[in-house]
Design an enzyme around this catalytic site. Structure first.
Site, mmCIF file in Angstrom:
data_model
loop_
_atom_site.group_PDB
_atom_site.id
_atom_site.type_symbol
_atom_site.label_atom_id
_atom_site.label_comp_id
_atom_site.label_asym_id
_atom_site.label_seq_id
_atom_site.Cartn_x
_atom_site.Cartn_y
_atom_site.Cartn_z
ATOM 1 N N LEU A 253 0.870 -1.258 -0.147
ATOM 2 C CA LEU A 253 -0.168 0.036 0.099
ATOM 3 C C LEU A 253 0.772 1.303 -0.140
ATOM 4 O O LEU A 253 1.623 1.505 0.809
ATOM 5 C CB LEU A 253 -0.888 0.080 1.147
ATOM 6 C CG LEU A 253 -1.699 1.164 1.371
ATOM 7 C CD1 LEU A 253 -2.727 1.260 0.198
ATOM 8 C CD2 LEU A 253 -2.777 1.148 2.600
ATOM 9 N N ASP A 254 0.477 2.278 -1.047
ATOM 10 C CA ASP A 254 1.488 3.436 -1.343
ATOM 11 C C ASP A 254 2.722 3.287 -1.334
ATOM 12 O O ASP A 254 3.282 4.392 -0.753
ATOM 13 C CB ASP A 254 0.978 4.290 -0.034
ATOM 14 C CG ASP A 254 -0.696 4.850 -0.079
ATOM 15 O OD1 ASP A 254 -1.268 4.983 -1.387
ATOM 16 O OD2 ASP A 254 -1.369 4.973 1.036
ATOM 17 N N GLU A 255 3.124 2.182 -1.604
ATOM 18 C CA GLU A 255 4.714 2.049 -1.652
ATOM 19 C C GLU A 255 5.139 1.617 -2.984
ATOM 20 O O GLU A 255 6.484 1.338 -3.202
ATOM 21 C CB GLU A 255 5.310 0.913 -0.766
ATOM 22 C CG GLU A 255 5.040 1.594 0.869
ATOM 23 C CD GLU A 255 5.726 0.381 1.676
ATOM 24 O OE1 GLU A 255 6.247 -0.383 1.314
ATOM 25 O OE2 GLU A 255 5.420 0.591 3.112
#
Length: 282
Positions: free
Chosen positions: A225-227
């Site tokens: 997530l969001d990486e």
């Protein structure tokens, strides 16, 4: 009239690659209009983007000959016609600043995309979509219906032939399976406070901590997530006089600009993935 193509490639670095590629294009009637390259010493990889005109071969024949050329060099490559805008689907929830910005830029001819569908888990922007004559698909998402909702979203994306999926403030976490299906063609935007201010109301949290910079990050979607690999980032200053509303408004402006640049670069085939990073040929 010559057709203009963009060739993107990556492969293990070795001497003579630029010479070999330019010779191949010359041999096949190609005229190079723009070229950029990057050698990454950390990974030993070579990256290149070449825009060229060619009227000697149709795209099918050119791709077949490129495949033969690329094989001994262990190249991963793509060939794209510049006259074909990238088919795009946009996912959005209830914050419409990024959606509205993308629609305006697209309608103004500033983005080489073809927006085929807007998909949302709320009905808020169906009139906005109608104003641009774009099909709007309302697909509610709950914990119980998430799998079915994602299946329907993917069905629409594939039916429209979308090469790019933009999460324009779509506030649902995609499943691992959907992330894998959209690997390399889904772009997300979020505030740059992460991981400092996770969860709801990040600008309230930032204001409470007295931040001096706010910003935004556009990145490819991955199961982490969001990486995912970062495409573009930007910041703007903040100070003690700013209210939460000031920070939110400034943050939304930055999010819109960062996402628009990421979409433009991706749709112009200027972004090449390099592991968990990106190479951007602006």
């Amino acid at each position: 009239m010559s057709q203009v193509h963009v060739l993107t490639l990556s492969c293990p670095d070795r001497k003579g690659l630029v010479h070999a590629l330019s010779g191949f294009l010359l041999e096949h009637g190609g005229n190079i209009e723009e070229a950029a390259q990057f050698n990454d010493p950390a990974t030993g990889l070579f990256f290149m983007r070449v825009q060229f005109a060619c009227d000697a071969h149709d795209p099918t024949e050119l791709k077949a000959r490129l495949a033969q050329f690329a094989e001994p060099h262990q190249m991963q490559w793509g060939l794209h016609a510049t006259h074909e805008p990238m088919r795009t689907a946009i996912l959005v929830s209830r914050e419409g600043h990024c959606l509205n910005d993308l629609l305006f830029r697209w309608k103004s001819g500033l983005l080489p995309i073809d927006i085929r569908a807007i998909i949302s888990n709320h009905r808020d922007f169906y009139q906005l979509a109608a104003g641009y004559n774009i099909p709007f698909h309302h697909i509610p998402v709950t914990a119980a219906t998430k799998a079915q909702a994602e299946a329907r979203q993917l069905e629409i994306i594939e039916q429209e032939g979308a090469e790019l999926v933009v999460l324009a403030r779509y506030m649902q976490v995609l499943s691992n399976g959907m992330c894998q299906r959209l690997a390399g063609r889904a772009i997300n935007i979020h505030h740059s406070f992460l991981p400092s201010f996770k969860g709801a109301k990040p600008y309230y949290q930032a204001h409470d901590r007295g931040v001096k910079l706010i910003g935004a990050t556009a990145h490819y979607v991955t199961a982490d997530l969001d990486e995912g690999p970062i495409i573009e980032q930007d910041v703007t200053r903040a100070d003690h006089t700013d209210t939460v509303e000031d920070l939110t408004a400034r943050g939304r402006d930055t999010e819109s600009q960062v996402l628009a640049r990421a979409v433009k670069w991706h749709s112009e085939h200027r972004v090449l993935q390099n592991g968990h990073k990106t190479v951007i040929f602006r």
